[in-house]
Motif scaffolding. Structure first.
Motif, PDB file in Angstrom:
ATOM      1  N   HIS A  86     -24.433  77.155 -16.179  1.00 59.02           N
ATOM      2  CA  HIS A  86     -25.612  76.305 -16.410  1.00 59.02           C
ATOM      3  C   HIS A  86     -26.701  76.850 -15.499  1.00 59.02           C
ATOM      4  O   HIS A  86     -26.594  76.799 -14.276  1.00 59.02           O
ATOM      5  CB  HIS A  86     -25.253  74.857 -16.062  1.00 59.02           C
ATOM      6  N   CYS A  87     -27.765  77.406 -16.110  1.00 56.30           N
ATOM      7  CA  CYS A  87     -28.788  78.133 -15.346  1.00 56.30           C
ATOM      8  C   CYS A  87     -29.988  77.273 -14.990  1.00 56.30           C
ATOM      9  O   CYS A  87     -31.011  77.781 -14.543  1.00 56.30           O
ATOM     10  CB  CYS A  87     -29.246  79.353 -16.129  1.00 56.30           C
ATOM     11  N   GLY A  88     -29.903  75.955 -15.155  1.00 57.57           N
ATOM     12  CA  GLY A  88     -31.069  75.095 -15.049  1.00 57.57           C
ATOM     13  C   GLY A  88     -31.444  74.685 -16.459  1.00 57.57           C
ATOM     14  O   GLY A  88     -30.644  74.830 -17.378  1.00 57.57           O
ATOM     15  N   LEU A 124     -20.652  69.322 -16.627  1.00 56.79           N
ATOM     16  CA  LEU A 124     -21.255  68.987 -15.333  1.00 56.79           C
ATOM     17  C   LEU A 124     -21.917  67.618 -15.371  1.00 56.79           C
ATOM     18  O   LEU A 124     -21.886  66.866 -14.386  1.00 56.79           O
ATOM     19  CB  LEU A 124     -22.254  70.067 -14.929  1.00 56.79           C
ATOM     20  N   ALA A 125     -22.517  67.256 -16.508  1.00 55.04           N
ATOM     21  CA  ALA A 125     -23.121  65.925 -16.641  1.00 55.04           C
ATOM     22  C   ALA A 125     -22.061  64.841 -16.567  1.00 55.04           C
ATOM     23  O   ALA A 125     -22.279  63.775 -15.967  1.00 55.04           O
ATOM     24  CB  ALA A 125     -23.888  65.825 -17.956  1.00 55.04           C
ATOM     25  N   ALA A 231     -25.188  54.751 -15.501  1.00 49.50           N
ATOM     26  CA  ALA A 231     -25.651  56.098 -15.148  1.00 49.50           C
ATOM     27  C   ALA A 231     -26.074  56.816 -16.419  1.00 49.50           C
ATOM     28  O   ALA A 231     -25.469  56.631 -17.476  1.00 49.50           O
ATOM     29  CB  ALA A 231     -24.544  56.875 -14.455  1.00 49.50           C
ATOM     30  N   THR A 232     -27.119  57.632 -16.327  1.00 48.72           N
ATOM     31  CA  THR A 232     -27.549  58.403 -17.489  1.00 48.72           C
ATOM     32  C   THR A 232     -28.339  59.642 -17.079  1.00 48.72           C
ATOM     33  O   THR A 232     -29.214  59.572 -16.222  1.00 48.72           O
ATOM     34  CB  THR A 232     -28.394  57.548 -18.467  1.00 48.72           C
ATOM     35  N   PRO A 233     -28.030  60.797 -17.708  1.00 49.45           N
ATOM     36  CA  PRO A 233     -28.848  61.986 -17.517  1.00 49.45           C
ATOM     37  C   PRO A 233     -29.916  62.122 -18.598  1.00 49.45           C
ATOM     38  O   PRO A 233     -30.640  63.107 -18.637  1.00 49.45           O
ATOM     39  CB  PRO A 233     -27.818  63.120 -17.639  1.00 49.45           C
ATOM     40  N   VAL A 234     -29.979  61.149 -19.500  1.00 49.05           N
ATOM     41  CA  VAL A 234     -30.933  61.179 -20.599  1.00 49.05           C
ATOM     42  C   VAL A 234     -32.339  60.960 -20.053  1.00 49.05           C
ATOM     43  O   VAL A 234     -32.560  60.088 -19.206  1.00 49.05           O
ATOM     44  CB  VAL A 234     -30.581  60.104 -21.645  1.00 49.05           C
ATOM     45  N   GLY A 235     -33.306  61.729 -20.560  1.00 47.82           N
ATOM     46  CA  GLY A 235     -34.640  61.719 -19.983  1.00 47.82           C
ATOM     47  C   GLY A 235     -35.481  60.497 -20.258  1.00 47.82           C
ATOM     48  O   GLY A 235     -36.467  60.245 -19.564  1.00 47.82           O
ATOM     49  N   ARG A 247     -28.890  54.130 -12.796  1.00 50.21           N
ATOM     50  CA  ARG A 247     -28.885  55.340 -11.982  1.00 50.21           C
ATOM     51  C   ARG A 247     -29.116  56.574 -12.854  1.00 50.21           C
ATOM     52  O   ARG A 247     -28.183  57.238 -13.276  1.00 50.21           O
ATOM     53  CB  ARG A 247     -27.543  55.469 -11.240  1.00 50.21           C
ATOM     54  N   PRO A 248     -30.388  56.868 -13.172  1.00 47.31           N
ATOM     55  CA  PRO A 248     -30.671  58.128 -13.867  1.00 47.31           C
ATOM     56  C   PRO A 248     -30.408  59.306 -12.938  1.00 47.31           C
ATOM     57  O   PRO A 248     -30.568  59.192 -11.711  1.00 47.31           O
ATOM     58  CB  PRO A 248     -32.149  58.005 -14.227  1.00 47.31           C
ATOM     59  N   TYR A 249     -29.991  60.440 -13.501  1.00 50.97           N
ATOM     60  CA  TYR A 249     -29.690  61.591 -12.649  1.00 50.97           C
ATOM     61  C   TYR A 249     -29.954  62.891 -13.396  1.00 50.97           C
ATOM     62  O   TYR A 249     -29.966  62.937 -14.621  1.00 50.97           O
ATOM     63  CB  TYR A 249     -28.248  61.546 -12.151  1.00 50.97           C
ATOM     64  N   ASP A 250     -30.201  63.930 -12.625  1.00 54.59           N
ATOM     65  CA  ASP A 250     -30.316  65.278 -13.169  1.00 54.59           C
ATOM     66  C   ASP A 250     -28.986  65.994 -12.990  1.00 54.59           C
ATOM     67  O   ASP A 250     -28.278  65.779 -11.999  1.00 54.59           O
ATOM     68  CB  ASP A 250     -31.417  66.061 -12.447  1.00 54.59           C
ATOM     69  N   VAL A 251     -28.650  66.835 -13.935  1.00 53.15           N
ATOM     70  CA  VAL A 251     -27.378  67.551 -13.896  1.00 53.15           C
ATOM     71  C   VAL A 251     -27.501  68.745 -12.958  1.00 53.15           C
ATOM     72  O   VAL A 251     -28.444  69.535 -13.044  1.00 53.15           O
ATOM     73  CB  VAL A 251     -26.979  68.021 -15.304  1.00 53.15           C
ATOM     74  N   ARG A 252     -26.551  68.877 -12.063  1.00 51.71           N
ATOM     75  CA  ARG A 252     -26.579  69.941 -11.060  1.00 51.71           C
ATOM     76  C   ARG A 252     -25.744  71.140 -11.506  1.00 51.71           C
ATOM     77  O   ARG A 252     -24.558  70.982 -11.798  1.00 51.71           O
ATOM     78  CB  ARG A 252     -26.016  69.424  -9.740  1.00 51.71           C
TER      79      ARG A 252
END
Length: 306
Positions: A86-88, A124-125, A231-235, A247-252
């Motif tokens: 995962h490159c970003g 990763l998400a 929790a959600t990585p959805v924008g 708890r929104p989050y960005d995937v690392r």
């Protein structure tokens, strides 16, 4: 080199093929010749301008391919070694991508390059959302929305690996698939009252919820018990107020986490479902496909001549 480029944010038609300079990796980066790139909802959100960023840019968050030359020597990656990562949120829809060495992992023995390209972002998400934020433990009850989606079907499997009892939402046609992924109960999220259907299940509303799609955000708070966490990585933005924690989050990016999951891919306890492959020159069609119909799993782009 050739790449898919978006010179402005907008609909899928902003994606075009272009010649751009070959990326030059820094000391802590590896140059990878891309074989396949994953295509998911996260790519759509970035293309629409919902995740910030600048233009022009090359889309693509995840990929598989082979290491080029000695660029991976410092991290013990050999020339020609198959890898995935995962490159970003940008860069993977191209013949070559530069990726931090710490975000790369060797290809699991049981995985094809095509399947591996679809794995990094959802895996990763799922780890970040379920393990790190929701801290799901054995015998916990967790709700995963959009359980047949690119992220959702991986999250259902990972929650089961953590020992949780999984409730999921999905369209009726996908209920059997989501059950096979490990969900004990599946409710139809096309039903406007789907949170009430969750509440009617024997153990009622869960305290831990992972939201995997925009379409389930608005109703998610009704499907979480008072005092629980979502929790959600959805924008997309989430509802304010209420008696649940969002708890929104960005995937690392994390190669070490992908390495840790390698044995799970090899023994079959974790898998990705690739619904359809597209030639990368048809990236706009792939994005339209994702927007116009729900997928069972995810999509990959095959990079020409890789």
């Amino acid at each position: 080199m050739r790449a898919v480029v978006a010179r402005r944010f907008g609909d899928p038609d902003v994606l075009e093929m272009a010649e751009i300079p070959l990326p030059q990796p820094a000391e802590d980066e590896v140059l990878v010749r891309v074989a396949f790139a994953g295509a998911g909802d996260w790519d759509l959100a970035y293309r629409r301008g919902e995740r910030g960023g600048t233009v022009p840019y090359v889309p693509g968050a995840e990929f598989s391919g082979t290491v080029v030359g000695d660029t991976g020597d410092a991290a013990s990656f050999q020339d020609g070694e198959p890898v995935y990562g995962h490159c970003g949120l940008t860069g993977a829809y191209a013949e070559y991508v530069r990726c931090p060495a710490e975000a790369l992992a060797p290809l699991p023995a049981a995985m094809s390059l095509a399947d591996a390209a679809a794995a990094p972002y959802p895996v990763l998400a799922a780890i970040d959302g379920l393990s790190e934020i929701l801290q799901v433990q054995r015998l916990d009850r967790v709700l995963v929305t959009a359980g047949a989606s690119g992220l959702g079907h991986v999250a259902v499997q990972f929650a089961r690996l953590l020992g949780a009892e999984v409730v999921a939402t999905a369209r009726t046609r996908d209920h059997e698939f989501v059950h096979r992924c490990g969900a004990v109960e599946v409710v139809d999220h096309d039903d406007p009252e789907w949170p009430e259907r969750v509440a009617e299940l024997p153990r009622g509303l869960p305290l831990k919820v992972l939201v995997c799609s925009n379409e389930t955000i608005a109703a998610a708070a009704r499907a979480c018990a008072a005092g629980g966490m979502i929790a959600t990585p959805v924008g997309a933005s989430h509802p304010e107020g209420g008696d649940v924690k969002w708890r929104p989050y960005d995937v690392r990016p994390s190669g070490s986490e992908l390495i840790r999951m390698g044995p799970r891919f090899d023994d079959g306890s974790l898998a990705v479902q690739v619904e359809k492959r597209f030639d990368w020159r048809d990236a706009a069609d792939a994005h339209r496909y994702l927007e116009e119909q729900p997928t069972r799993g995810t999509l990959v782009l095959e990079i020409a001549d890789a």
